[in-house]
Design a protein around this motif. Sequence first.
Motif, PDB file in Angstrom:
ATOM      1  N   PRO A 196     -37.912 -31.847  30.994  1.00 37.08           N
ATOM      2  CA  PRO A 196     -36.816 -31.942  30.012  1.00 37.08           C
ATOM      3  C   PRO A 196     -36.673 -33.339  29.426  1.00 37.08           C
ATOM      4  N   LEU A 197     -36.555 -33.370  28.120  1.00 35.02           N
ATOM      5  CA  LEU A 197     -36.476 -34.629  27.392  1.00 35.02           C
ATOM      6  C   LEU A 197     -35.005 -34.940  27.119  1.00 35.02           C
ATOM      7  N   ALA A 198     -34.515 -35.982  27.790  1.00 34.96           N
ATOM      8  CA  ALA A 198     -33.130 -36.402  27.561  1.00 34.96           C
ATOM      9  C   ALA A 198     -33.138 -37.622  26.673  1.00 34.96           C
ATOM     10  N   LEU A 199     -32.264 -37.621  25.683  1.00 39.85           N
ATOM     11  CA  LEU A 199     -32.167 -38.785  24.805  1.00 39.85           C
ATOM     12  C   LEU A 199     -30.703 -39.144  24.630  1.00 39.85           C
ATOM     13  N   VAL A 200     -30.464 -40.423  24.470  1.00 38.38           N
ATOM     14  CA  VAL A 200     -29.106 -40.936  24.395  1.00 38.38           C
ATOM     15  C   VAL A 200     -29.007 -41.902  23.225  1.00 38.38           C
ATOM     16  N   ILE A 201     -27.907 -41.826  22.507  1.00 31.60           N
ATOM     17  CA  ILE A 201     -27.613 -42.763  21.422  1.00 31.60           C
ATOM     18  C   ILE A 201     -26.263 -43.391  21.743  1.00 31.60           C
ATOM     19  N   GLU A 202     -26.272 -44.649  22.059  1.00 29.19           N
ATOM     20  CA  GLU A 202     -25.022 -45.321  22.433  1.00 29.19           C
ATOM     21  C   GLU A 202     -24.104 -45.416  21.209  1.00 29.19           C
ATOM     22  N   ASN A 203     -22.830 -45.289  21.461  1.00 32.91           N
ATOM     23  CA  ASN A 203     -21.852 -45.550  20.409  1.00 32.91           C
ATOM     24  C   ASN A 203     -21.532 -47.034  20.425  1.00 32.91           C
ATOM     25  N   ALA A 204     -21.835 -47.704  19.320  1.00 25.20           N
ATOM     26  CA  ALA A 204     -21.661 -49.156  19.293  1.00 25.20           C
ATOM     27  C   ALA A 204     -20.380 -49.554  18.569  1.00 25.20           C
ATOM     28  N   ASN A 205     -20.148 -48.915  17.457  1.00 25.35           N
ATOM     29  CA  ASN A 205     -19.094 -49.359  16.557  1.00 25.35           C
ATOM     30  C   ASN A 205     -17.872 -48.456  16.671  1.00 25.35           C
ATOM     31  N   THR A 206     -17.212 -48.510  17.836  1.00 27.49           N
ATOM     32  CA  THR A 206     -16.043 -47.654  18.025  1.00 27.49           C
ATOM     33  C   THR A 206     -14.758 -48.434  17.813  1.00 27.49           C
ATOM     34  N   ARG A 207     -13.784 -47.778  17.265  1.00 25.08           N
ATOM     35  CA  ARG A 207     -12.452 -48.364  17.095  1.00 25.08           C
ATOM     36  C   ARG A 207     -11.421 -47.327  17.537  1.00 25.08           C
ATOM     37  N   PRO A 208     -11.405 -47.008  18.817  1.00 27.58           N
ATOM     38  CA  PRO A 208     -10.512 -45.937  19.257  1.00 27.58           C
ATOM     39  C   PRO A 208      -9.049 -46.192  18.916  1.00 27.58           C
ATOM     40  N   ALA A 209      -8.678 -47.453  18.763  1.00 26.97           N
ATOM     41  CA  ALA A 209      -7.265 -47.732  18.485  1.00 26.97           C
ATOM     42  C   ALA A 209      -6.814 -47.106  17.170  1.00 26.97           C
ATOM     43  N   ASP A 210      -7.771 -46.878  16.248  1.00 23.55           N
ATOM     44  CA  ASP A 210      -7.434 -46.216  14.990  1.00 23.55           C
ATOM     45  C   ASP A 210      -6.743 -44.874  15.229  1.00 23.55           C
ATOM     46  N   TYR A 211      -6.976 -44.289  16.390  1.00 17.50           N
ATOM     47  CA  TYR A 211      -6.517 -42.924  16.607  1.00 17.50           C
ATOM     48  C   TYR A 211      -5.277 -42.822  17.472  1.00 17.50           C
TER      49      TYR A 211
END
Lengths: 378, 378, 378, 378
Positions: C84-99
């Motif tokens: 099984p091929l697992a791939l991950v893309i990190e979230n870099a540009n998050t601004r959770p405070a917006d929400y």
Amino acid sequence: MKNSFGCAVTLTIFGESHGPAVGAVLDGLAPGLLVDEGYIAAQMDKRRARGDGLSTGRTEPDAVRFLSGVLRAPGQPLRTTGSPLALVIENANTRPADYDKLKNIPRPGHADYAAGAKYLGFQDARGGGHFSGRVTAALVAAGALCQNVLARKGVRIGTHLARCAGIPDAPFAEEQAALAAQLDALNNEQRFAVLDAEAGEAMQAAVRAAAAEGDSVGGVLETAVLGLPAGVGEPFFDSVESVLAHLLFGIPAVKGVEFGAGFGMAELQGSAANDPFHLEGGQVCTLTNHNGGINGGVSNGMPLILRSAVKPTPSIYKPQQTVDLAAGEDTELRLTGRHDPCILHRARVVQDSAVAFGLLDLLTQRFGTLWQREGENP
Amino acid sequence: MKNSFGCAVTLTIFGESHGPAVGAVLDGLAPGLLVDEGYIAAQMDKRRARGDGLSTGRTEPDAVRFLSGVLRAPGQPLRTTGSPLALVIENANTRPADYDKLKNIPRPGHADYAAGAKYLGFQDARGGGHFSGRVTAALVAAGALCQNVLARKGVRIGTHLARCAGIPDAPFAEEQAALAAQLDALNNEQRFAVLDAEAGEAMQAAVRAAAAEGDSVGGVLETAVLGLPAGVGEPFFDSVESVLAHLLFGIPAVKGVEFGAGFGMAELQGSAANDPFHLEGGQVCTLTNHNGGINGGVSNGMPLILRSAVKPTPSIYKPQQTVDLAAGEDTELRLTGRHDPCILHRARVVQDSAVAFGLLDLLTQRFGTLWQREGENP
Amino acid sequence: MKNSFGCAVTLTIFGESHGPAVGAVLDGLAPGLLVDEGYIAAQMDKRRARGDGLSTGRTEPDAVRFLSGVLRAPGQPLRTTGSPLALVIENANTRPADYDKLKNIPRPGHADYAAGAKYLGFQDARGGGHFSGRVTAALVAAGALCQNVLARKGVRIGTHLARCAGIPDAPFAEEQAALAAQLDALNNEQRFAVLDAEAGEAMQAAVRAAAAEGDSVGGVLETAVLGLPAGVGEPFFDSVESVLAHLLFGIPAVKGVEFGAGFGMAELQGSAANDPFHLEGGQVCTLTNHNGGINGGVSNGMPLILRSAVKPTPSIYKPQQTVDLAAGEDTELRLTGRHDPCILHRARVVQDSAVAFGLLDLLTQRFGTLWQREGENP
Amino acid sequence: MKNSFGCAVTLTIFGESHGPAVGAVLDGLAPGLLVDEGYIAAQMDKRRARGDGLSTGRTEPDAVRFLSGVLRAPGQPLRTTGSPLALVIENANTRPADYDKLKNIPRPGHADYAAGAKYLGFQDARGGGHFSGRVTAALVAAGALCQNVLARKGVRIGTHLARCAGIPDAPFAEEQAALAAQLDALNNEQRFAVLDAEAGEAMQAAVRAAAAEGDSVGGVLETAVLGLPAGVGEPFFDSVESVLAHLLFGIPAVKGVEFGAGFGMAELQGSAANDPFHLEGGQVCTLTNHNGGINGGVSNGMPLILRSAVKPTPSIYKPQQTVDLAAGEDTELRLTGRHDPCILHRARVVQDSAVAFGLLDLLTQRFGTLWQREGENP
């Protein structure tokens, strides 16, 4: 998925012991496969009870009726069409009244009590209903078809009563040509599939002796598969062991499954348990086969060997302690009706069928649906 | 589905022994479940090798990183969100060079040869790759979470080394309060989970003795589950036995699985094997538990009992016969590197985890996703 | 299976918009397939927001990290291992405070309210959490790999903005060589995939105009597939239409899916809607393609044509009526933060990916896993 | 899984148009559910052809026979047992000879050619075989049962001919009480389910006019569901849209599926497309319902609205161009036999059934099998 299993080839089963019929839907077969009705009937016959002291007096004609998925073109043999193949086996010889008085009295060793908890009392309790070994008739019909497909691709399957009532049969041959001959003999045997006829006689005598006392016996069914190519199965969740054990534990009365040396492996040291590789005519083989043809969940080209533990039939005539759920008190149960003192000789056909179906699914996942056709490579 | 399993709750695993990481995706958890990171870390710790003569010198920090599916709201403990929970355990202590010379020399008892046939030589062969027990680290992390959920719903699971190197442990207590105490003790045990400390000492001595000879040992892991309500599981393909055996045979080195008296059932007569029902304080119980808490594939309310046969670790230092696939000739192999002389004491946590996941799936199928939440009925 | 899909090839996705990462596990790939990291990066790039007035100001590097299932042998390109091929893309540009302030104020057109009902308030609500289009980054990475495999087997896929903000693009060519050229051009296009550059300019102007008003636009994405052999797909539940629609409706914002003439078919009479067959160089073709290359759920060898309706991005800056769940009263919402005025030009890569994955699964079911390898027949 | 679908509740279908029978296996029903044979027969009747100029002259009794999974306890109504429910509908009125001459002449718009490619010529080609709308009889029987279960849980489903031969019906009422009355009226309608009787007359006249010319017509079926609680369905692969579209595209002749405003959404701006929330008697509602009761793949408590595009019946009597595969040349085809000039009024029952089955599966995933029982909460 409850009553369906399989990925590339799927099997759905249904039916109750004393309902109108049992049946199965087999989906994922290639188009154009020969349907050998004679072989299917022969397998049904091997599973059939005969009322001969070794099995129940409930004998069923077990005629297999195809509702879909097969076609006989003019002047041609019966072949699969590639669409889902539904088959039905009517229940002819039912005596539901035998079970009336059992409604609130669960039979020890049977599913009655667990079923009542699961189905809140609404289950068809007659003869075990959907829990009955009767449902395996549909599995045998579907499995016979799978076995035919595999045989045409060079994969040979056979099962013997390795133990019955504590009496051991001779072991499978280690040498492959000898093993092939044994598997053919087992497939030709109609009644009591053993490798050593004398052991078989002793087993049958023990079954009759237990039956005479109103008791029943269990044993071990051992299956060998020849011709399975290396590289079939998956690590982890779809290991050959996982898939086959899933199916085998679906057969009523099976309480243990082991591959190769199985529980015996637990007693060995690595130096004895590991199967050394060597070359034999350019082919990689192992000198021993403690792993039963499977390493890491994947076939290694050696014979696949597995065993299941079959418990003694829970239906016995001796008095048994149980409870009366309606009265809310302990009671004693004396079963009447028609029961098997031993199901091993009938269940071996069910085991063949479950193994055949499981392997056809794994092979089809790897090679595709069209590979099932004779002559298709690899 | 290959590397995914489960119906209402599904588990997908991935990773290779010497790749960047192993991990799992657990889907079907209810929202709002507490994620007890301490318990997960404790389970990881029990599975961890220590280089103490009982397990491999490859020690890993085994920190579990959640990539999704959990959230720590301000001032709150970590909880599931209800969306798929992905977790990753980085591989820190890899020495892939240990495996360079093994590329064309399959290790006996290992998946190397079968894997080569399956993956046509493209597999990551270092340390067994995806076949490695290393992948079970992800299963343990996911299973620890499932075990927590079950514990909050009153379902208690524990596993001991019933046999190791031929030495038996004491059996599980038949009486339920005593059994509950045993399960708690096993869960508190960090290293070598046995019921009889003296047997444990003898087992450890036997492991060290085998290790001293460059050999390895196997054994039997026995699991008990208390608090599973009657009526869970399905007849046929999703029997409790089928689902749990499917998962257990996915664990590398397991070659046999049995429930209740298991293969011992095959030797009994029905009158001894059937578990008589009786009423105990208004509750239907059985006087014996040869069926291991399961009738007809469905739980009957008695303790669930199962055993797996774990073969001796195939990695041994003694010279072994094998083949050189590149040279096309037989050869002798002398393994170096870091290996476990026994994996039973580590694998028992894996078995707990597999059982916990399987039961959570079956319970969720019956009662729905939201039932997983503490306080939800039934 | 919730967040997993597929039979012979399966895809599991996970991640939340403002969590640590999004990712996918792709299982069922053959071993030895080339992994073209350049193509994957190019597809990620086409999907990426640029903060250019046409898409959100949240730009992400979108680097794809493989955790398993691939291996770079010495001196070799990166290839699949078959596990099984697992791939991950990190979230870099998050601004959770917006929400933060949105916790109890569901955004109209978004999943917020439905998610709260489903997850009982425990969901990760930041940026839509697991409902976010952010999760499609993982689908694109996995789909790019599938698209590569298909391309090497002669199956070509391309998607254009057939309508955007009410403005139509030119239609796909009916002639196959011309269509092939169009698909190649679409695949080479980095930003705004249209067949008619002028229409594209007009669309972009309309997007900017809507954005200037704090509003958003929708449209229709049309996909063509060339080179799909006849005979792929199943009648009923695994029809090509069923499998692809299942995947396409999984893409956030898709509210309609049609094949061939689609809803236009409803207005025709049979004599106009039926596609007459004829022979063209010995090959059976149809003179028209109202059925979009599919008859009875099975491919007929003509180009597969499908369209999805993509609703306007629900995140707009205009004031909107909604409710404050905490206060229990109606309220007005004015969104801030970073949002796309149009997602069609980004979503077309997601649609390519979903179609590629679905077709690879269907083809693998028919021809087996090993067929995926270049040079394997049929 | 090909001919099976569903997770918590699964449906397997089988059968061919001119074979012995069509049928279905429905698994995952709770025990003790009332089986309303009258309602099932009524639904079968609505689907039945009548040879009245609006539908084919092939009329079938369509008696539903249960083979398993139901039981009539003494003095009790028919109830489910909880084990798989198999049902069979015999094909009585077959005229396979009608299809003899078509063996090598694929009918335009039909599956014949694609089926030949898929099944290598081994398919049962008579009347479309397994591709025939005849198989939907089994779907209707199973779906009627699901619809009953849902109705007892407060979920109401109804479908009308929103367009037929280009003629529009009146729209569904926006107000919920009025919509409920419309759904009841549609369910009571035996023949031609429209909201505006005059539109219905015009549609029927158009069908008869097309039939008189040997042609056929298509249209749009629109379904509304009332009473579906918020929070059902999953983001991504098991969105309500994905699951229902998967099932709807399994119905022969469906070429498009849309939810809420569907393709009309593509033309709107966000400010018009978003459905503003407001409180109505303490309940969160939306002022418009462009999203058709689904946000992010999950139900939001508003009426679920969907439409399918049904192509004109491909069987027409006008001469059509096609190929003679045996002769290897183009030819002209003039169909004889019995065909429907319009299937919309029959197919609306199939659509009801598909929607009922899909929603029962999703609701059961969330709330568990036992929730299906009347009186069970939530």
